[in-house]
Design a protein around this motif. Structure first.
Motif, PDB file in Angstrom:
ATOM      1  N   UNK A  88      -1.083  24.591 -26.118  1.00 19.14           N
ATOM      2  CA  UNK A  88      -1.878  24.134 -24.692  1.00 19.14           C
ATOM      3  C   UNK A  88      -1.918  25.393 -23.909  1.00 19.14           C
ATOM      4  N   UNK A  89      -0.561  26.351 -24.022  1.00 19.60           N
ATOM      5  CA  UNK A  89      -0.896  27.622 -23.073  1.00 19.60           C
ATOM      6  C   UNK A  89      -1.727  28.403 -23.589  1.00 19.60           C
ATOM      7  N   UNK A  90      -1.874  28.598 -24.921  1.00 20.96           N
ATOM      8  CA  UNK A  90      -2.711  29.572 -25.387  1.00 20.96           C
ATOM      9  C   UNK A  90      -4.162  28.953 -25.249  1.00 20.96           C
ATOM     10  N   UNK A  91      -4.384  27.837 -25.105  1.00 23.20           N
ATOM     11  CA  UNK A  91      -5.861  27.318 -24.734  1.00 23.20           C
ATOM     12  C   UNK A  91      -6.297  27.336 -23.373  1.00 23.20           C
ATOM     13  N   UNK A  92      -5.420  27.796 -22.451  1.00 22.56           N
ATOM     14  CA  UNK A  92      -5.513  28.215 -21.152  1.00 22.56           C
ATOM     15  C   UNK A  92      -5.030  27.051 -20.239  1.00 22.56           C
ATOM     16  N   UNK A  93      -4.177  26.272 -20.760  1.00 22.58           N
ATOM     17  CA  UNK A  93      -3.945  25.126 -19.625  1.00 22.58           C
ATOM     18  C   UNK A  93      -3.107  25.633 -18.764  1.00 22.58           C
ATOM     19  N   UNK A  94      -3.275  25.200 -17.419  1.00 17.38           N
ATOM     20  CA  UNK A  94      -2.656  25.573 -16.317  1.00 17.38           C
ATOM     21  C   UNK A  94      -1.185  25.070 -16.338  1.00 17.38           C
ATOM     22  N   UNK A  95       0.062  25.381 -15.746  1.00 21.36           N
ATOM     23  CA  UNK A  95       1.166  24.858 -15.559  1.00 21.36           C
ATOM     24  C   UNK A  95       1.108  23.494 -15.062  1.00 21.36           C
ATOM     25  N   UNK A  96       0.708  23.193 -14.214  1.00 25.95           N
ATOM     26  CA  UNK A  96       0.970  21.575 -13.721  1.00 25.95           C
ATOM     27  C   UNK A  96       0.266  20.770 -15.096  1.00 25.95           C
ATOM     28  N   UNK A  97      -0.931  21.190 -15.268  1.00 28.68           N
ATOM     29  CA  UNK A  97      -1.236  20.412 -16.582  1.00 28.68           C
ATOM     30  C   UNK A  97      -0.357  20.310 -17.793  1.00 28.68           C
ATOM     31  N   UNK A  99       2.860  20.614 -17.597  1.00 29.80           N
ATOM     32  CA  UNK A  99       4.115  19.743 -16.975  1.00 29.80           C
ATOM     33  C   UNK A  99       3.635  18.140 -17.048  1.00 29.80           C
ATOM     34  N   UNK A 100       2.458  17.808 -16.695  1.00 26.29           N
ATOM     35  CA  UNK A 100       2.283  16.445 -16.389  1.00 26.29           C
ATOM     36  C   UNK A 100       1.595  15.851 -17.924  1.00 26.29           C
ATOM     37  N   UNK A 101       1.147  16.677 -18.623  1.00 27.34           N
ATOM     38  CA  UNK A 101       0.660  16.235 -19.966  1.00 27.34           C
ATOM     39  C   UNK A 101       1.370  16.149 -21.170  1.00 27.34           C
ATOM     40  N   UNK A 102       2.567  17.149 -21.160  1.00 27.29           N
ATOM     41  CA  UNK A 102       2.959  17.513 -22.476  1.00 27.29           C
ATOM     42  C   UNK A 102       4.640  17.581 -22.112  1.00 27.29           C
ATOM     43  N   UNK A 103       5.094  18.154 -21.055  1.00 32.59           N
ATOM     44  CA  UNK A 103       6.547  17.964 -20.787  1.00 32.59           C
ATOM     45  C   UNK A 103       7.012  16.558 -20.292  1.00 32.59           C
ATOM     46  N   UNK A 104       6.291  16.116 -19.262  1.00 31.35           N
ATOM     47  CA  UNK A 104       6.963  14.703 -18.643  1.00 31.35           C
ATOM     48  C   UNK A 104       6.920  13.887 -19.653  1.00 31.35           C
ATOM     49  N   UNK A 105       5.809  13.350 -20.574  1.00 34.23           N
ATOM     50  CA  UNK A 105       5.784  12.117 -21.311  1.00 34.23           C
ATOM     51  C   UNK A 105       7.020  12.160 -22.347  1.00 34.23           C
ATOM     52  N   UNK A 106       7.384  13.596 -22.813  1.00 29.00           N
ATOM     53  CA  UNK A 106       8.454  13.714 -23.500  1.00 29.00           C
ATOM     54  C   UNK A 106      10.052  13.702 -23.154  1.00 29.00           C
ATOM     55  N   UNK A 107      10.194  13.934 -21.863  1.00 28.29           N
ATOM     56  CA  UNK A 107      11.447  13.851 -21.153  1.00 28.29           C
ATOM     57  C   UNK A 107      11.605  12.649 -20.299  1.00 28.29           C
ATOM     58  N   UNK A 108      10.365  11.480 -20.522  1.00 26.43           N
ATOM     59  CA  UNK A 108      10.541  10.552 -20.045  1.00 26.43           C
ATOM     60  C   UNK A 108      11.764   9.563 -20.390  1.00 26.43           C
ATOM     61  N   UNK A 109      12.079   9.470 -21.760  1.00 28.26           N
ATOM     62  CA  UNK A 109      12.955   8.467 -22.350  1.00 28.26           C
ATOM     63  C   UNK A 109      14.361   9.068 -22.023  1.00 28.26           C
ATOM     64  N   UNK A 110      14.763  10.183 -21.821  1.00 31.41           N
ATOM     65  CA  UNK A 110      16.105  10.073 -21.295  1.00 31.41           C
ATOM     66  C   UNK A 110      16.198  10.027 -19.749  1.00 31.41           C
TER      67      UNK A 110
END
Length: 193
Positions: A88-97, A99-110
């Motif tokens: 996602x970073x190499x495709x030019x996704x911004x940090x907020x995107x 965080x919202x689309x990739x990081x948050x869904x994967x840390x919601x379980x803990x």
């Protein structure tokens, strides 16, 4: 716990994802914050602001949320190094995107597991403060308040202390069991076994 979970997820994701001096600053502040026991911090805040349900909720949420942000941070550090985040970073996704689309869904379980486990601690802190007279005002019933009022009649009517004590114990035990079951259900490493 909604306030505490929101706070812990926000602090943990920002600290873990950005790293560097932001992570260092957040972690040193969290070190100072969790150096004080939760009950002492909440007692001091309630003593300054006065007893009330809103101040009590804010104090407990802040104390429990900041302490559990370290677990969310470690989950963020683990997810941040995954190939889909790098893609996602190499495709030019911004940090907020990211965080919202990739990081948050994967840390919601803990985060959900921490919230259910923290409910037991929040109940115990509120009950302790209500027992001492610093929690919810006396006109509103709480388990700690009922225990405090019933201790004067403990020898003549022991059920005035036994029933709220058992209800408090069962509620804390139930939330801890719910948190443990959610951890088993949401952790992919435990699902394999």
């Amino acid at each position: 716990m909604l306030l505490g979970t929101t706070l812990s997820v926000t602090i943990g994701i920002v600290s873990g994802y950005f790293g560097g001096w932001i992570d260092m600053l957040f972690q040193r502040l969290i070190d100072a914050w969790i150096a004080f026991p939760a009950i002492i911090f909440v007692m001091v805040l309630i003593s300054v602001t006065g007893p009330g349900i809103w101040w009590l909720t804010l104090a407990i949420g802040m104390q429990l949320g900041v302490g559990s942000s370290r677990i969310i941070r470690s989950a963020t550090l683990s997810v941040k190094s995954m190939p889909f985040v790098e893609a996602a970073r190499s495709l030019g996704a911004a940090n907020p995107r990211i965080l919202a689309r990739h990081i948050l869904p994967n840390v919601i379980a803990p985060a959900i597991t921490l919230a259910t486990l923290g409910l037991g601690s929040a109940i115990l802190i509120e009950s302790s403060l209500s027992f001492l007279g610093l929690g919810v005002p006396p006109d509103q019933p709480t388990w700690g308040g009922l225990l405090s009022q019933g201790r004067a009649f403990m020898l003549d009517a022991p059920w005035l202390v036994i029933v709220p004590g058992m209800a408090l114990s069962l509620a804390v035990f139930g939330f801890n069991m719910l948190g443990d079951a959610l951890r088993d259900l949401l952790d992919p490493r435990l699902r394999k076994a």
